[in-house]
Every structure is written in C-alpha cells, then in structure tokens.
Design an enzyme around this catalytic site. Sequence first.
Site, PDB file in Angstrom:
ATOM      1  N   TYR A 217      -6.299  -5.242   3.295  1.00 28.63           N
ATOM      2  CA  TYR A 217      -5.433  -5.116   1.964  1.00 28.63           C
ATOM      3  C   TYR A 217      -3.807  -5.341   1.982  1.00 28.63           C
ATOM      4  CZ  TYR A 217      -9.804  -3.569   0.559  1.00 28.63           C
ATOM      5  OH  TYR A 217     -11.130  -3.505   0.209  1.00 28.63           O
TER       6      TYR A 217
ATOM      7  N   ARG B 159       0.833  -1.318  -0.046  1.00 24.60           N
ATOM      8  CA  ARG B 159       0.119  -0.009  -0.038  1.00 24.60           C
ATOM      9  C   ARG B 159       0.838   1.253   0.076  1.00 24.60           C
ATOM     10  NH1 ARG B 159      -3.169   1.317   3.755  1.00 24.60           N
ATOM     11  NH2 ARG B 159      -4.643   2.473   2.507  1.00 24.60           N
TER      12      ARG B 159
ATOM     13  N   CYS C  46      14.580  -4.899  -3.660  1.00 24.83           N
ATOM     14  CA  CYS C  46      15.478  -3.962  -4.626  1.00 24.83           C
ATOM     15  C   CYS C  46      14.609  -3.283  -5.378  1.00 24.83           C
ATOM     16  CB  CYS C  46      16.271  -4.851  -5.414  1.00 24.83           C
ATOM     17  SG  CYS C  46      17.506  -6.042  -4.659  1.00 24.83           S
TER      18      CYS C  46
END
Length: 448
Positions: free
Chosen positions: A398, A340, A369
Amino acid sequence: MPLTDQACNQHIRPMTARVNAHGRWEIGGCDLGELARTYGTPLYVMDEDTIRNAAQAYLKAIKAHYPGPSEVLYASKALCNLAINRLVHEEGMGTEVVSGGELFTALKAGIPPERIHFQGNNKSPEELRLALEEGIGRFMVDNLDELVLLGSIAAELGVRPQVILRVTPGIEAHTHEYIRTGHIDTKFGLDLPQQLDEAMRYLRSHPHLQFRGLQGHIGSQIFDLDPYLANVDVLLDLSVHLERTHGVHVSEIDVGGGLGIAYVESDDPPSIEALVAAIAERMVSGCQERKLDLPKLLLEPGRSIVGTAGVTVYSVGTRKDIPGVRTFLSVDGGMPDNPRPITYGAQYVAEAVQVASVEEVVTLAGKCCESGDVLITDLGLPRLKAGDQIVVWDTGAYCYSMASNYNRLGRPAMVLVADGKADVIAERETLADLVSRDRLPPRLGGSR
C-alpha cells in the site's frame, strides 16, 4: 523503547536484511547505498525471498491444516505490478483483483484467467465485460446492482460466469476505521439476510449465472484471530440457511484476508501458520457441527505477502532545528510515495543506511507542501548530512499501489533483489512522464 531499538527487531525486516562488511544495510545481497547511487532515491526495494517465503507459508499451512480443497489468492491491491504478480503465481497462488487495471496487469503477467477472482463494490460495465471475455475464474459479486448487470452482460455474450456472493458479516475487527470492511455500516457486501435472499432468488432464476459460494472479508491489518473465527461461523450459518431456504449448496467459502504485519515493535500479529490453522480448524469443526460437507476454502492475503518484503530508501535533504521543540529532517519523498502516515496515522521504523550510533532524535519529514507530510516522529538517528540515505522498513504494501504525483513528483523506481542482483520492475517516472498526458488546447497556444 526508542524507535532505533525497534528497528533492531528482526521481525519487521525483510528476511535477507543484514549489515554488510561496509557497515551498510543490504537486502537480497544488495547494498542499499549502492542501490541508491545506481537507481536514485526515493527507491522502493522488494526482497524476492521474503515474498516467496510468505507465499509458501500460506500454501503449506493450508495444506497441512485443511483436509478439503483450498486456494490462496494474492490480493494484488497491496502491490500490483507485473513482476510481483508473476512471482506469487510461480509459488502457486491465484490472484484477486479489484479493478480493470489490476485485471489487465494480472493477465499481462501471465496469470491464467481461471486463477483470477474479481472483487470490488462498483465494477463498471466495461470491467465486467473484459473479465467475462477473458473467462476469469470467479466474480465476487458485491451487491444486487452488480448481479443484475453481470447477468445482463453474460447473457449478451452467451457465457456462464461463476459467482461468489460477498456478504456483510457484521463483525467489528479492531483496526483503523478506514480499513474495516465487515461491520454493518460499510459500502461492501450484501446485507443479511434480506439482500442475500434477494440475490439468491435472482441467481437461481438466471440461466447464465452459476452460484459457487460465499465470501466475508472483515478488514485489514488485523492482529486478533477471534474476528476470523466469528466470520467463519457466520458464513457456515449462512450456508445452512441457503440450503434450507433456497435448496442450494455452498461449495466455496472465502474468508478474505487482512492479516497484519509488525510495523513497530508494539505490533504483535499472529503468524501465518497460526492464522491459517485457526481458520481451518474452525471450518472443519463448524462443518461437522452443522452436518455440512467441507467446502473449498479460499484465503486472500495481500499485506502479509509483500508488506515486510519492501523498504523505501530516501536521501536526506534539509534540516530545521527548533530549539526546545524538535528537529525536522527532510527527505526527498514523503506522502506521494507513502500516503499511509497522513491517511491512517500509520507508524514506521527507519534507520540510517550507513549504520552508526544514535546522536539525535528527529522528525522525518517529506518534501510536499503539507504540514502533515511527516513519515516518522521522534526517530533516533546518527547525525546525518544532506545526501545521506535512510531506509524505512516495511513499505512493501500500500505504498507503491497508493502512490501519487502530488506536487508533480514522479513515482519512484522499484527494484526486486535476490542473490546480489537487482532488477528494475517499475521505472522511475521522469519529468517528461509527468506532462505526457497533459494537453494544451489551441486557444492557449497549443497545436491542433
């Protein structure tokens, strides 16, 4: 206000969160440090009491404020899991699904098919067939193509599914553009009035489709009541239009979900009680003004059921000090278990599991990365060393449902806590799990 002070806001914690006699955060009577040692990190922790309390709040409010029939559906996309689905069903909620996978999960959790509603803008023939064969309660039809496909498969199977038409109400909810769904420029819903009228003509002519009502969903993480009230007005006006133009009765109105939660102190969502009361009162007055019978009222909360119930516990790894710029403190998770922040710019509050005075301000970084793999910037913490734990609040919605295996990281375990007991409700993915579905063809040295 510093983020460490925000974390002291009880509104953004699970209801059972407290600091125990050892000076550590616990939830559901379970010490987060002990949970980390037992189950590893990253670790999702869900508070059963907070989930049950939120479900009860919706059901009690709608019963108190709406004199007509009603149903509250858990929007399972927020967190779809066997145990979570079963838990909210025990509290009396139905379930809204948006895919064959969510449908299968709900059925395996023991949700009666008639309590399941199927949402989504691009349901496949296989998904529709499964839902029809299982006899689910409602199909929330999103577009004309779906309506035709549903009618065709229903005729083939000799069944008569019940249909609610989703419309695009044309309402701008003040939330992130990626989670607004009620405005005109969206992939969701039938446009007004042409597509709605065309859908209704098809429905009335098809012997295997039963029309039940209308749905309008305006978005997610919403703090303002006015868009909800405008949505009710649109749906009631359309009810009048359908009665006058097509001679059909709208017996069910689904106003969607989307109530926000407080991730940081500046977030100020209305209470569940306030939201339900406002919607119910507008439904009653709106029906009186338009001389309509009270329809069945449906709500679809998701985030507000599980969002504040969940936390994620991480272990600290490396540190990078950039004099005069910032200090990066990296943890053993990040964007794979919580996409998120990098997706929406979502903000969170976090604290050390072992409570202590703030000594430094850091940027909490993930291990992927990607330069954008940052969970929280400018976070006040004690000076932590490698192996110490951090808890990020309000990760119940979520995060698990959007988690990925980016950088070949396994998805975390999830535990449900209550009364001092922790139960694993999602196993941690192992290294073997990560390659279990890979295949090496013979020409690259694999076996036939």
